[in-house]
Design a protein around this motif. Structure first.
Motif, PDB file in Angstrom:
ATOM      1  N   ALA A  18       0.814  -1.208   0.000  1.00 37.47           N
ATOM      2  CA  ALA A  18       0.000   0.000   0.000  1.00 37.47           C
ATOM      3  C   ALA A  18       0.852   1.264   0.000  1.00 37.47           C
ATOM      4  O   ALA A  18       0.412   2.312   0.474  1.00 37.47           O
ATOM      5  CB  ALA A  18      -0.941   0.003   1.217  1.00 37.47           C
ATOM      6  N   ILE A  19       2.069   1.168  -0.527  1.00 37.41           N
ATOM      7  CA  ILE A  19       2.917   2.353  -0.656  1.00 37.41           C
ATOM      8  C   ILE A  19       2.491   3.104  -1.904  1.00 37.41           C
ATOM      9  O   ILE A  19       2.447   2.534  -2.997  1.00 37.41           O
ATOM     10  CB  ILE A  19       4.410   1.967  -0.733  1.00 37.41           C
ATOM     11  N   ALA A  22       5.229   5.352  -7.531  1.00 40.83           N
ATOM     12  CA  ALA A  22       6.304   4.499  -8.048  1.00 40.83           C
ATOM     13  C   ALA A  22       7.272   4.082  -6.955  1.00 40.83           C
ATOM     14  O   ALA A  22       7.996   3.092  -7.113  1.00 40.83           O
ATOM     15  CB  ALA A  22       7.048   5.230  -9.165  1.00 40.83           C
ATOM     16  N   ALA A  23       7.295   4.801  -5.834  1.00 40.02           N
ATOM     17  CA  ALA A  23       8.155   4.430  -4.708  1.00 40.02           C
ATOM     18  C   ALA A  23       7.818   3.047  -4.176  1.00 40.02           C
ATOM     19  O   ALA A  23       8.632   2.404  -3.514  1.00 40.02           O
ATOM     20  CB  ALA A  23       8.038   5.460  -3.587  1.00 40.02           C
ATOM     21  N   GLY A  24       6.603   2.579  -4.457  1.00 40.88           N
ATOM     22  CA  GLY A  24       6.190   1.271  -3.968  1.00 40.88           C
ATOM     23  C   GLY A  24       6.631   0.119  -4.841  1.00 40.88           C
ATOM     24  O   GLY A  24       6.474  -1.049  -4.456  1.00 40.88           O
ATOM     25  N   LEU A  25       7.213   0.399  -6.022  1.00 43.50           N
ATOM     26  CA  LEU A  25       7.525  -0.679  -6.960  1.00 43.50           C
ATOM     27  C   LEU A  25       8.585  -1.634  -6.413  1.00 43.50           C
ATOM     28  O   LEU A  25       8.399  -2.863  -6.434  1.00 43.50           O
ATOM     29  CB  LEU A  25       7.968  -0.091  -8.305  1.00 43.50           C
ATOM     30  N   ALA A  64      -1.483  -8.755  -1.830  1.00 47.37           N
ATOM     31  CA  ALA A  64      -2.611  -7.831  -1.980  1.00 47.37           C
ATOM     32  C   ALA A  64      -2.013  -6.469  -2.293  1.00 47.37           C
ATOM     33  O   ALA A  64      -1.111  -6.012  -1.588  1.00 47.37           O
ATOM     34  CB  ALA A  64      -3.430  -7.775  -0.691  1.00 47.37           C
ATOM     35  N   PHE A  65      -2.468  -5.827  -3.363  1.00 42.24           N
ATOM     36  CA  PHE A  65      -1.818  -4.582  -3.720  1.00 42.24           C
ATOM     37  C   PHE A  65      -2.826  -3.477  -4.011  1.00 42.24           C
ATOM     38  O   PHE A  65      -3.775  -3.633  -4.754  1.00 42.24           O
ATOM     39  CB  PHE A  65      -0.857  -4.777  -4.909  1.00 42.24           C
ATOM     40  N   ALA A  66      -2.562  -2.350  -3.340  1.00 42.00           N
ATOM     41  CA  ALA A  66      -3.312  -1.126  -3.592  1.00 42.00           C
ATOM     42  C   ALA A  66      -2.444  -0.158  -4.375  1.00 42.00           C
ATOM     43  O   ALA A  66      -2.854   0.961  -4.662  1.00 42.00           O
ATOM     44  CB  ALA A  66      -3.739  -0.492  -2.262  1.00 42.00           C
ATOM     45  N   ASN A  67      -1.225  -0.600  -4.708  1.00 39.12           N
ATOM     46  CA  ASN A  67      -0.287   0.227  -5.463  1.00 39.12           C
ATOM     47  C   ASN A  67      -0.469  -0.053  -6.944  1.00 39.12           C
ATOM     48  O   ASN A  67       0.090  -0.998  -7.487  1.00 39.12           O
ATOM     49  CB  ASN A  67       1.156  -0.092  -5.031  1.00 39.12           C
ATOM     50  N   LYS A  68      -1.300   0.764  -7.605  1.00 38.21           N
ATOM     51  CA  LYS A  68      -1.576   0.540  -9.025  1.00 38.21           C
ATOM     52  C   LYS A  68      -0.373   0.844  -9.902  1.00 38.21           C
ATOM     53  O   LYS A  68      -0.272   0.367 -11.031  1.00 38.21           O
ATOM     54  CB  LYS A  68      -2.779   1.381  -9.466  1.00 38.21           C
ATOM     55  N   GLU A  69       0.577   1.633  -9.375  1.00 42.45           N
ATOM     56  CA  GLU A  69       1.721   2.049 -10.187  1.00 42.45           C
ATOM     57  C   GLU A  69       2.609   0.882 -10.606  1.00 42.45           C
ATOM     58  O   GLU A  69       3.311   0.963 -11.610  1.00 42.45           O
ATOM     59  CB  GLU A  69       2.535   3.104  -9.443  1.00 42.45           C
ATOM     60  N   CYS A  70       2.591  -0.217  -9.843  1.00 45.47           N
ATOM     61  CA  CYS A  70       3.392  -1.383 -10.224  1.00 45.47           C
ATOM     62  C   CYS A  70       2.994  -1.883 -11.609  1.00 45.47           C
ATOM     63  O   CYS A  70       3.846  -2.196 -12.443  1.00 45.47           O
ATOM     64  CB  CYS A  70       3.219  -2.500  -9.202  1.00 45.47           C
ATOM     65  N   LEU A 114      -3.827 -10.223  -5.552  1.00 45.23           N
ATOM     66  CA  LEU A 114      -5.161  -9.894  -5.038  1.00 45.23           C
ATOM     67  C   LEU A 114      -5.341  -8.382  -5.081  1.00 45.23           C
ATOM     68  O   LEU A 114      -4.766  -7.654  -4.266  1.00 45.23           O
ATOM     69  CB  LEU A 114      -5.313 -10.400  -3.601  1.00 45.23           C
ATOM     70  N   PRO A 115      -6.106  -7.855  -6.051  1.00 44.94           N
ATOM     71  CA  PRO A 115      -6.267  -6.406  -6.162  1.00 44.94           C
ATOM     72  C   PRO A 115      -7.083  -5.834  -5.013  1.00 44.94           C
ATOM     73  O   PRO A 115      -8.075  -6.423  -4.586  1.00 44.94           O
ATOM     74  CB  PRO A 115      -6.992  -6.234  -7.498  1.00 44.94           C
ATOM     75  N   VAL A 116      -6.666  -4.675  -4.536  1.00 40.72           N
ATOM     76  CA  VAL A 116      -7.330  -4.034  -3.403  1.00 40.72           C
ATOM     77  C   VAL A 116      -8.036  -2.741  -3.797  1.00 40.72           C
ATOM     78  O   VAL A 116      -8.989  -2.337  -3.130  1.00 40.72           O
ATOM     79  CB  VAL A 116      -6.323  -3.782  -2.256  1.00 40.72           C
TER      80      VAL A 116
END
Length: 395
Positions: free
Chosen positions: A100-101, A104-107, A121-127, A147-149
């Motif tokens: 949930a970062i 792009a910092a979450g990649l 589970a990822f809420a980081n769509k930028e990945c 698992l999309p969040v």
């Protein structure tokens, strides 16, 4: 046995909502392995103590002393500092990781978690926006369950039947329309930061709220959906739905249109991902259709909200375009939140950076490895920063 859980971005709205659900579960159902945050040392320490986390990491070194002081009486909690520490803790052994970062910092940390081959589970769509093909290939190689969040992608995930993929005509993502859904172009030109942050439905972080106001969030979600559900852009639709009750729909060849409905509360999609493939209780307001009364839908206005068009053009162009789109948007939103540009300059600036990048003979146009993604992201950010200085309209 307890499920081992890590949360990347534990002090943001999604991270805290995840911890809220875990805190309501039966004692011993979950064990917190790692929690990470960018700068909020006080909240990170509070949650680490509450859930007896094995380790924590703070990305910003300037917050290290505050975190160490807050955990002085809890020597059993390992502390890491810096972006490398965040990535290292993302790779710690866990059954399920919430990524949930924001941005792009979450990649890098999300990629580290993905490579465990468990459930992500990822809420980081930028990945998926920045590195869609690479990310999906890596997930398949590692055997990771994605698992999309995001409420829209989670909604589609719940009614998308992979066994019937060849009978799926389209999917539809809904959008609230944000604070400027009915605003004129002139009103949007004068919009302040406070105006843009006044979302009528959802409570989110500042960056995502501004993306909702420009509708760039929906553009990014279109790109994410194309990769996640393996669909071309013309099979991913967007409709504006002000009530935010219907979150996503799947249309099948027999004419069936299956939808997921729920109150606008992120704990529903998080609970769906946390309990998958089962279900768990979530403390959300129950839908009472007779009280809702009506559900409205309308097409997005691409003249007032060109960000959706830009995202579609980026995914169609492929190559570096989606990564450049994301990088330019993050810098433009940052400039707007710092009161250096006007609201309408966000999308206009993103479009100009895209045009400059795709016509720059010195800019590589292909992404063959994750290192290429990081390099293009850095170059696009610098290009966007330079442009924001040129476009600066406010003192």
């Amino acid at each position: 046995m307890s499920r081992r859980i890590s949360i990347l971005g534990a002090t943001g709205s999604v991270g805290l909502a995840t911890l809220d659900l875990i805190g309501r579960a039966a004692p011993g159902a979950y064990k917190i392995v790692a929690l990470t945050a960018k700068t909020n040392a006080a909240e990170l320490a509070r949650q680490a103590i509450r859930f007896n986390a094995e380790c924590v990491a703070i990305a910003d070194p300037a917050a290290a002393k505050a975190l160490q002081a807050a955990l002085r009486d809890h020597p059993g909690i390992e502390i890491g500092v810096g972006e490398a520490a965040v990535c290292e803790m993302a790779a710690r052994d866990a059954d399920w990781v919430m990524a949930a970062i924001v941005g792009a910092a979450g990649l890098k940390p999300t990629l580290a978690a993905l490579r465990q081959g468990r459930s992500l589970a990822f809420a980081n769509k930028e990945c998926l926006v920045c590195a869609g093909a690479l990310f999906m290939d890596e997930a398949a190689r590692c055997g990771t369950t994605l698992l999309p969040v995001d409420s829209e992608h989670n909604a589609v995930f719940q009614v998308f039947d992979p066994a019937q993929r060849d009978t799926i005509r389209s999917i539809t993502l809904t959008a609230s329309g944000g604070p400027f859904r009915e605003a004129s172009h002139e009103m949007m030109a004068r919009a302040s930061r406070a105006d843009a942050l006044a979302h009528p439905t959802w409570e989110m972080g500042a960056k995502i709220t501004i993306d909702s106001a420009t509708m760039m969030n929906k553009g990014l979600e279109v790109i994410e959906a194309c990769w996640l559900f393996d669909l071309p852009p013309d099979q991913v639709d967007v409709v504006v739905h002000p009530q935010s009750i219907v979150h996503g729909l799947v249309e099948y060849a027999d004419g069936s249109l299956l939808a997921q409905l729920g109150s606008p509360d992120m704990r529903t999609p998080i609970a769906s991902a946390l309990a998958w493939p089962k279900r768990m209780p979530a403390p959300v307001e129950r839908l009472r259709l007779t009280e809702i009364g009506r559900l409205d839908f309308q097409p997005p206005d691409l003249t007032r909200f060109p960000a959706i068009r830009l995202a579609r053009e980026a995914i169609q162009a492929g190559g570096i375009a989606p990564a450049v789109l994301n990088a330019a948007n993050e810098i433009a939103v940052e400039a707007f939140l710092a009161d250096r540009i006007r609201f309408l300059d966000i999308a206009a600036g993103v479009e100009e950076v895209l045009e400059r990048s795709l016509s720059d003979a010195d800019m590589p146009q292909a992404l063959t490895a994750f290192e290429d993604v990081f390099a293009i992201d850095g170059r696009a950010r610098q290009m966007a920063r330079d442009l924001m200085v040129e476009r600066q309209t406010l003192p």
